[in-house]
Design a protein around this motif. Structure first.
Motif, short mmCIF file in Angstrom:
data_model
loop_
_atom_site.label_atom_id
_atom_site.label_comp_id
_atom_site.label_asym_id
_atom_site.label_seq_id
_atom_site.Cartn_x
_atom_site.Cartn_y
_atom_site.Cartn_z
N LYS A 22 28.11 33.31 28.67
CA LYS A 22 27.38 34.47 29.20
C LYS A 22 28.32 35.34 30.02
CE LYS A 22 24.57 35.99 32.85
NZ LYS A 22 25.26 36.48 34.04
N HIS A 23 29.14 34.71 30.85
CA HIS A 23 30.09 35.48 31.66
C HIS A 23 31.08 36.22 30.76
CE1 HIS A 23 29.21 34.73 35.84
NE2 HIS A 23 28.82 33.52 35.48
N HIS A 24 31.48 35.59 29.67
CA HIS A 24 32.47 36.20 28.79
C HIS A 24 31.87 37.33 27.96
CE1 HIS A 24 36.15 36.52 26.56
NE2 HIS A 24 35.47 36.45 25.42
N TRP A 25 30.74 37.07 27.32
CA TRP A 25 30.19 38.04 26.36
C TRP A 25 29.19 39.02 26.95
CZ3 TRP A 25 29.95 33.40 22.71
CH2 TRP A 25 31.12 33.34 21.96
N VAL A 26 28.47 38.63 27.99
CA VAL A 26 27.47 39.53 28.57
C VAL A 26 28.04 40.24 29.80
CG1 VAL A 26 25.17 39.68 29.62
CG2 VAL A 26 25.55 38.14 27.67
N ASP A 27 28.52 39.46 30.76
CA ASP A 27 29.04 40.05 31.99
C ASP A 27 30.43 40.65 31.80
OD1 ASP A 27 26.72 39.07 33.10
OD2 ASP A 27 27.69 37.35 34.07
N ASP A 55 33.32 39.37 32.40
CA ASP A 55 34.23 39.11 33.52
C ASP A 55 35.24 38.04 33.11
OD1 ASP A 55 32.91 36.66 33.80
OD2 ASP A 55 31.60 37.38 35.39
N GLU A 56 36.03 37.59 34.05
CA GLU A 56 37.14 36.67 33.76
C GLU A 56 36.81 35.21 34.05
OE1 GLU A 56 40.16 37.61 32.39
OE2 GLU A 56 39.06 39.48 32.08
N VAL A 57 35.55 34.87 34.24
CA VAL A 57 35.20 33.51 34.61
C VAL A 57 35.67 32.50 33.56
CG1 VAL A 57 33.25 31.92 35.00
CG2 VAL A 57 33.30 34.13 36.14
N LEU A 58 35.42 32.76 32.30
CA LEU A 58 35.87 31.85 31.25
C LEU A 58 37.38 31.92 31.07
CD1 LEU A 58 35.46 29.88 28.90
CD2 LEU A 58 34.92 31.84 27.45
N ALA A 59 37.93 33.10 31.06
CA ALA A 59 39.36 33.29 30.80
C ALA A 59 40.23 32.58 31.82
CB ALA A 59 39.70 34.78 30.77
N ARG A 60 39.76 32.42 33.04
CA ARG A 60 40.60 31.79 34.06
C ARG A 60 40.80 30.29 33.82
NH1 ARG A 60 37.25 31.38 39.50
NH2 ARG A 60 35.58 30.06 38.74
N MET A 61 39.98 29.69 32.93
CA MET A 61 40.15 28.29 32.58
C MET A 61 40.89 28.12 31.26
SD MET A 61 40.01 25.19 33.40
CE MET A 61 39.03 24.90 34.85
N LEU A 62 41.31 29.23 30.67
CA LEU A 62 42.05 29.19 29.40
C LEU A 62 43.53 29.49 29.65
CD1 LEU A 62 39.54 31.23 27.20
CD2 LEU A 62 39.83 28.74 27.25
N PRO A 63 44.41 28.91 28.84
CA PRO A 63 45.84 29.26 28.96
C PRO A 63 46.02 30.76 28.76
CG PRO A 63 45.53 27.38 27.50
CD PRO A 63 44.17 27.91 27.81
N LYS A 64 46.97 31.34 29.47
CA LYS A 64 47.21 32.79 29.39
C LYS A 64 47.45 33.25 27.96
CE LYS A 64 49.01 33.80 33.95
NZ LYS A 64 50.13 34.33 34.72
N ARG A 65 48.13 32.45 27.19
CA ARG A 65 48.48 32.86 25.83
C ARG A 65 47.27 32.85 24.88
NH1 ARG A 65 50.59 28.10 27.00
NH2 ARG A 65 49.98 26.29 25.80
N LEU A 66 46.18 32.21 25.28
CA LEU A 66 44.99 32.16 24.45
C LEU A 66 44.10 33.34 24.79
CD1 LEU A 66 43.41 30.55 22.33
CD2 LEU A 66 42.35 29.31 24.19
N LYS A 67 43.95 34.24 23.87
CA LYS A 67 43.11 35.43 24.08
C LYS A 67 41.82 35.27 23.31
CE LYS A 67 46.28 37.71 26.33
NZ LYS A 67 46.24 37.75 27.74
N ILE A 68 40.70 35.45 24.01
CA ILE A 68 39.41 35.41 23.32
C ILE A 68 38.66 36.69 23.55
CG2 ILE A 68 39.22 32.92 23.34
CD1 ILE A 68 37.22 33.27 25.67
#
Length: 186
Positions: free
Chosen positions: A166-171, A173-186
């Protein structure tokens, strides 16, 4: 920390690694637990799966100990300033629930195994301490507690994943991305 720094803050690589390894082990062990109890009778496959389940549980417990220790010395990045207070509180409570369950499930499984008279020998090599004698009365209680806690964890994990998506697709924001490696872009 400025608002821009807070928005771009990420978990450390170690925290990310521990998060994803523990998550995969939990999912695998949950699946293994469901699979093994559906096998009728006592078969070599069922016994093998029970041992794998126990070994994964011990591994999860150890990694969760490391993860909690890491978190004590490495504060998580702050949540976005745009997040409502109730969501911040919910995130905090869900993380507490996750940690409590990640400790309680392996411990109830360990004590259930001991109560059933089956000491755990980690990876078939390292015997874990036997802290109690077999106890038929306690065996049923611990088995039920282990199963109920596992289903509770499954529920909390579903909410956790849904909130991250929800944070990634609706809001957006970076909540999900901060738990992913920098090189992984979603």
């Amino acid at each position: 920390m400025t608002r821009i720094e807070a928005a771009s803050a990420r978990y450390t690589a170690t925290a990310q690694w521990l998060h994803w390894v523990v998550a995969l082990l939990i999912i695998g062990n949950f699946w293994l637990g469901i699979t093994m109890v559906d096998i009728p009778g006592i078969t070599p496959t069922k016994l093998k799966y029970f041992n794998w389940h126990k070994w994964m549980g011990v591994t999860i417990f150890g990694l969760v100990c490391v993860r909690l220790l890491w978190r004590v010395f490495h504060a998580p990045p702050p949540l976005p300033m745009t997040m409502p207070a109730w969501q911040r509180a919910s995130a905090h409570l869900s993380h507490i629930a996750l940690y409590v369950l990640m400790f309680a499930i392996p411990l109830t499984g360990y004590f259930y195994s001991l109560a059933a008279g089956f000491p755990i020998v980690y990876l078939g090599v390292l015997p874990l301490p036997v802290l109690m004698d077999p106890n038929p009365e306690l065996k049923g209680v611990l088995k039920e507690a282990h199963e109920v806690l596992a289903w509770m964890l499954a529920g909390v994990l579903v909410v956790h994943v849904m909130a991250a998506l929800k944070h990634h697709w609706v809001d957006r924001d970076e909540v999900l991305a901060r738990m992913l490696p920098k090189r992984l872009k979603i």
